[in-house]
Design an enzyme around this catalytic site. Structure first.
Site, PDB file in Angstrom:
ATOM      1  CB  ALA A 124      -0.891  -0.260   1.178  1.00 14.22           C
ATOM      2  CG  ASN A 192       2.152  -6.170   6.629  1.00 13.61           C
ATOM      3  OD1 ASN A 192       3.339  -6.644   7.447  1.00 13.61           O
ATOM      4  ND2 ASN A 192       0.864  -6.116   6.557  1.00 13.61           N
ATOM      5  CG  HIS A 222       0.791   5.233   4.637  1.00  9.59           C
ATOM      6  ND1 HIS A 222       0.345   4.252   6.236  1.00  9.59           N
ATOM      7  CD2 HIS A 222      -0.155   4.212   4.009  1.00  9.59           C
ATOM      8  CE1 HIS A 222      -0.355   3.628   5.647  1.00  9.59           C
ATOM      9  NE2 HIS A 222      -0.749   3.086   4.336  1.00  9.59           N
TER      10      HIS A 222
END
Length: 271
Positions: A124, A192, A222
């Site tokens: 991601a 992750n 993010h």
């Protein structure tokens, strides 16, 4: 374009990541052939696979190593049960739960002995090619700041252990400030992305991580900041959560599919 000889694929997990990936492979990806899946609930697995064109075999986690490529799309708890047989058999191992790899780097050393490969997908995140390129020279700092909807952080071990409640927040709350190794242990289902960033760049100890529980966001956000000799860059991505699992972005499964295509493609874009 892809190679003419198909590589066989087996997948651990038929959840928000594994099932869409299995469906895509069943629909047809040149150079790849799905032969097996592993799932905790065989009855549920058979129901999910019922409409497949070529129904894959239900396997144990260890049996997945019969395939050329073993994909872990299960959970951090099952990570080593999937990884170890695949690496011992010299297979290509593709982990979605790459945070579970950080405390298990002995698996990378084992892969050197057996001829296996561990291929960590972008997941991601974004910009790992730039981070890897920058890491060929000196890097001063790498940080990642993650903002997640409240439901996406529910039950995270770090929050439970520290008595941090996020369900009824009315303002953003910084719930973690540390490094990627600590973040992977405390938020195994959530970061992750931080693990992949650490493996691409300066390692899990030097990669700094900040995690916010934010009632105002509906996506997993993010932001990466890298300060290196070759470049200074910042990147932000907003991932739509999967319908079945708010901890996982929809992009993660697509990234795995792109990663598998890259393993058999004669034309591959990006490092």
């Amino acid at each position: 374009m892809s190679s003419t000889v198909s590589k066989t694929v087996a997948i651990a997990g038929l959840g928000a990541i594994g099932l869409p990936l299995a469906r895509a492979l069943d629909a047809g990806v040149e150079g790849l052939r799905l032969i097996g899946v592993a799932c905790r609930d065989p009855v549920n697995a058979r129901a999910r696979l019922a409409d497949f064109q070529a129904e894959p075999r239900l396997m144990s986690l260890a049996e997945l190593a019969e395939a050329d490529i073993v994909v872990e799309a299960a959970s951090a708890a099952a990570f080593e049960q999937v990884a170890l047989p695949a690496i011992e058999a010299g297979r290509i191992f593709v982990p979605a739960s790459c945070g579970a790899l950080l405390p298990r780097m002995h698996l990378a050393r084992l892969a050197q002995q057996t001829g296996a490969r561990i291929v960590v997908p972008t997941g991601a995140l974004l910009g790992l090619d730039a981070v890897r390129a920058a890491a060929e020279g000196p890097i001063d700092s790498v940080t990642i700041e993650t903002r997640k909807p409240l439901a996406a952080l529910a039950g995270a071990p770090y929050l439970v252990q520290n008595g941090i409640e996020v369900a009824d927040l009315s303002e953003p709350l910084l719930v973690f400030n540390g490094n990627a190794m600590e973040a992977a242990a405390g938020f195994p289902a959530n970061v992750n992305v931080a693990a992949a960033l650490a493996l691409a760049g300066v390692g899990p100890v030097r990669t700094k991580v900040r995690i916010w529980a934010d009632p105002f966001v509906t996506r997993n956000v993010h932001t990466i900041n890298v300060d290196a000799e070759a470049a200074r860059f910042s990147m932000t991505i907003e991932n739509v959560p999967s319908a079945g699992n708010p901890r996982t972005g929809r992009l993660t499964g697509l990234s795995l599919l792109a990663c598998l295509r890259g393993l058999v493609s004669t034309l591959k874009v990006g490092s």
